[in-house]
Design a protein around this motif. Structure first.
Motif, PDB file in Angstrom:
ATOM      1  N   ALA A   1      29.168  40.570  35.613  1.00 39.52           N
ATOM      2  CA  ALA A   1      30.317  41.439  35.353  1.00 39.52           C
ATOM      3  C   ALA A   1      31.009  41.832  36.653  1.00 39.52           C
ATOM      4  O   ALA A   1      32.238  41.843  36.737  1.00 39.52           O
ATOM      5  N   ASN A   2      30.216  42.146  37.662  1.00 40.28           N
ATOM      6  CA  ASN A   2      30.782  42.494  38.965  1.00 40.28           C
ATOM      7  C   ASN A   2      31.596  41.326  39.528  1.00 40.28           C
ATOM      8  O   ASN A   2      32.696  41.512  40.053  1.00 40.28           O
ATOM      9  N   LEU A   3      31.060  40.105  39.403  1.00 40.72           N
ATOM     10  CA  LEU A   3      31.788  38.923  39.866  1.00 40.72           C
ATOM     11  C   LEU A   3      33.080  38.724  39.085  1.00 40.72           C
ATOM     12  O   LEU A   3      34.120  38.398  39.655  1.00 40.72           O
ATOM     13  N   TRP A   4      33.024  38.932  37.767  1.00 41.97           N
ATOM     14  CA  TRP A   4      34.227  38.787  36.949  1.00 41.97           C
ATOM     15  C   TRP A   4      35.276  39.817  37.363  1.00 41.97           C
ATOM     16  O   TRP A   4      36.446  39.471  37.522  1.00 41.97           O
ATOM     17  N   LEU A   5      34.851  41.052  37.546  1.00 42.31           N
ATOM     18  CA  LEU A   5      35.792  42.101  37.962  1.00 42.31           C
ATOM     19  C   LEU A   5      36.416  41.771  39.312  1.00 42.31           C
ATOM     20  O   LEU A   5      37.639  41.905  39.484  1.00 42.31           O
ATOM     21  N   MET A   6      35.604  41.314  40.258  1.00 42.61           N
ATOM     22  CA  MET A   6      36.134  40.957  41.581  1.00 42.61           C
ATOM     23  C   MET A   6      37.138  39.810  41.464  1.00 42.61           C
ATOM     24  O   MET A   6      38.187  39.825  42.113  1.00 42.61           O
ATOM     25  N   LYS A   7      36.837  38.839  40.632  1.00 44.30           N
ATOM     26  CA  LYS A   7      37.737  37.698  40.418  1.00 44.30           C
ATOM     27  C   LYS A   7      39.083  38.156  39.856  1.00 44.30           C
ATOM     28  O   LYS A   7      40.117  37.551  40.130  1.00 44.30           O
ATOM     29  N   GLN A   8      39.061  39.245  39.091  1.00 44.70           N
ATOM     30  CA  GLN A   8      40.291  39.798  38.504  1.00 44.70           C
ATOM     31  C   GLN A   8      40.999  40.771  39.451  1.00 44.70           C
ATOM     32  O   GLN A   8      42.030  41.328  39.113  1.00 44.70           O
ATOM     33  N   GLY A   9      40.411  40.995  40.622  1.00 42.68           N
ATOM     34  CA  GLY A   9      40.983  41.952  41.565  1.00 42.68           C
ATOM     35  C   GLY A   9      40.673  43.391  41.196  1.00 42.68           C
ATOM     36  O   GLY A   9      41.389  44.311  41.597  1.00 42.68           O
ATOM     37  N   MET A  10      39.624  43.590  40.436  1.00 37.34           N
ATOM     38  CA  MET A  10      39.226  44.928  39.998  1.00 37.34           C
ATOM     39  C   MET A  10      37.944  45.332  40.724  1.00 37.34           C
ATOM     40  O   MET A  10      37.262  44.504  41.303  1.00 37.34           O
ATOM     41  N   SER A  11      37.631  46.602  40.656  1.00 35.70           N
ATOM     42  CA  SER A  11      36.433  47.130  41.296  1.00 35.70           C
ATOM     43  C   SER A  11      35.608  47.897  40.277  1.00 35.70           C
ATOM     44  O   SER A  11      36.165  48.528  39.370  1.00 35.70           O
ATOM     45  N   ILE A  12      34.292  47.881  40.451  1.00 34.67           N
ATOM     46  CA  ILE A  12      33.440  48.664  39.553  1.00 34.67           C
ATOM     47  C   ILE A  12      33.690  50.161  39.724  1.00 34.67           C
ATOM     48  O   ILE A  12      33.345  50.949  38.867  1.00 34.67           O
ATOM     49  N   TYR A  13      34.297  50.526  40.841  1.00 34.51           N
ATOM     50  CA  TYR A  13      34.541  51.945  41.120  1.00 34.51           C
ATOM     51  C   TYR A  13      35.856  52.447  40.543  1.00 34.51           C
ATOM     52  O   TYR A  13      36.036  53.647  40.379  1.00 34.51           O
ATOM     53  N   SER A  14      36.777  51.534  40.250  1.00 40.63           N
ATOM     54  CA  SER A  14      38.087  51.982  39.771  1.00 40.63           C
ATOM     55  C   SER A  14      38.446  51.418  38.398  1.00 40.63           C
ATOM     56  O   SER A  14      39.554  51.620  37.922  1.00 40.63           O
ATOM     57  N   THR A  15      37.515  50.736  37.756  1.00 39.00           N
ATOM     58  CA  THR A  15      37.779  50.131  36.453  1.00 39.00           C
ATOM     59  C   THR A  15      36.860  50.754  35.413  1.00 39.00           C
ATOM     60  O   THR A  15      35.664  50.909  35.637  1.00 39.00           O
ATOM     61  N   ASP A  16      37.441  51.099  34.267  1.00 39.67           N
ATOM     62  CA  ASP A  16      36.660  51.640  33.160  1.00 39.67           C
ATOM     63  C   ASP A  16      36.045  50.456  32.404  1.00 39.67           C
ATOM     64  O   ASP A  16      36.768  49.617  31.862  1.00 39.67           O
ATOM     65  N   PHE A  17      34.727  50.354  32.411  1.00 34.14           N
ATOM     66  CA  PHE A  17      34.056  49.258  31.718  1.00 34.14           C
ATOM     67  C   PHE A  17      32.724  49.733  31.160  1.00 34.14           C
ATOM     68  O   PHE A  17      32.205  50.773  31.549  1.00 34.14           O
ATOM     69  N   ARG A  18      32.203  48.928  30.231  1.00 32.10           N
ATOM     70  CA  ARG A  18      30.885  49.227  29.674  1.00 32.10           C
ATOM     71  C   ARG A  18      30.241  47.918  29.206  1.00 32.10           C
ATOM     72  O   ARG A  18      30.900  46.882  29.115  1.00 32.10           O
ATOM     73  N   PHE A  19      28.945  48.003  28.906  1.00 36.00           N
ATOM     74  CA  PHE A  19      28.183  46.873  28.399  1.00 36.00           C
ATOM     75  C   PHE A  19      27.735  47.198  26.976  1.00 36.00           C
ATOM     76  O   PHE A  19      27.051  48.198  26.762  1.00 36.00           O
ATOM     77  N   ASP A  20      28.126  46.362  26.040  1.00 37.30           N
ATOM     78  CA  ASP A  20      27.722  46.526  24.647  1.00 37.30           C
ATOM     79  C   ASP A  20      26.825  45.360  24.245  1.00 37.30           C
ATOM     80  O   ASP A  20      26.883  44.285  24.845  1.00 37.30           O
ATOM     81  N   VAL A  21      26.037  45.580  23.222  1.00 32.99           N
ATOM     82  CA  VAL A  21      25.226  44.516  22.634  1.00 32.99           C
ATOM     83  C   VAL A  21      25.601  44.414  21.160  1.00 32.99           C
ATOM     84  O   VAL A  21      25.740  45.428  20.480  1.00 32.99           O
ATOM     85  N   VAL A  22      25.766  43.190  20.699  1.00 33.08           N
ATOM     86  CA  VAL A  22      25.926  42.944  19.271  1.00 33.08           C
ATOM     87  C   VAL A  22      24.658  42.231  18.823  1.00 33.08           C
ATOM     88  O   VAL A  22      24.362  41.130  19.275  1.00 33.08           O
TER      89      VAL A  22
END
Length: 122
Positions: A82-103
């Motif tokens: 997820a961190n790699l995906w966010l970085m690839k999008q130009g986003m940061s774990i510190y400034s992006t609202d995200f969560r991990f869900d399980v189905v």
């Protein structure tokens, strides 16, 4: 079960999870984002929140709930990916609202359980 059948089964239940979450108002961003550290099954958006979704399937619950198969090691891999995906999008774990869900899916897809915030960032 051979690897090909396992992958086809995984894709089938990932599609079921995507359909379920879409019906609940989430929108798909990306499927099967693959990195050296692991794969993100679904990346979706819930309003302004990025949602990384791990899909788990078990034919029956005789040996436990599907969500219980998400180990600590798997959580670490998901967080790295997820961190790699966010970085690839130009986003940061510190400034992006995200969560991990399980189905968690059981009974050939007749029982679908969506667990929000199932994995905490650590």
């Amino acid at each position: 079960m051979n690897q090909r059948n396992k992958r086809a089964t995984g894709q089938h239940f990932e599609a079921a999870a995507e359909k379920h979450l879409s019906a609940c108002g989430l929108t798909l961003i990306e499927r099967n984002f693959l990195t050296k550290s692991g794969e993100l099954d679904l990346i979706m958006r819930d309003n302004s929140t990025i949602v990384f979704v791990e899909v788990r399937y078990r034919d029956n619950q005789n040996y436990g709930h599907a969500a219980e198969t998400v180990t600590y090691r798997k959580m670490q891999k998901l967080q790295k990916a997820a961190n790699l995906w966010l970085m690839k999008q130009g986003m940061s774990i510190y400034s992006t609202d995200f969560r991990f869900d399980v189905v968690a899916i059981h009974q050939q897809g007749h029982q679908i359980e969506w667990i929000k915030n199932a994995i905490t960032q650590g």
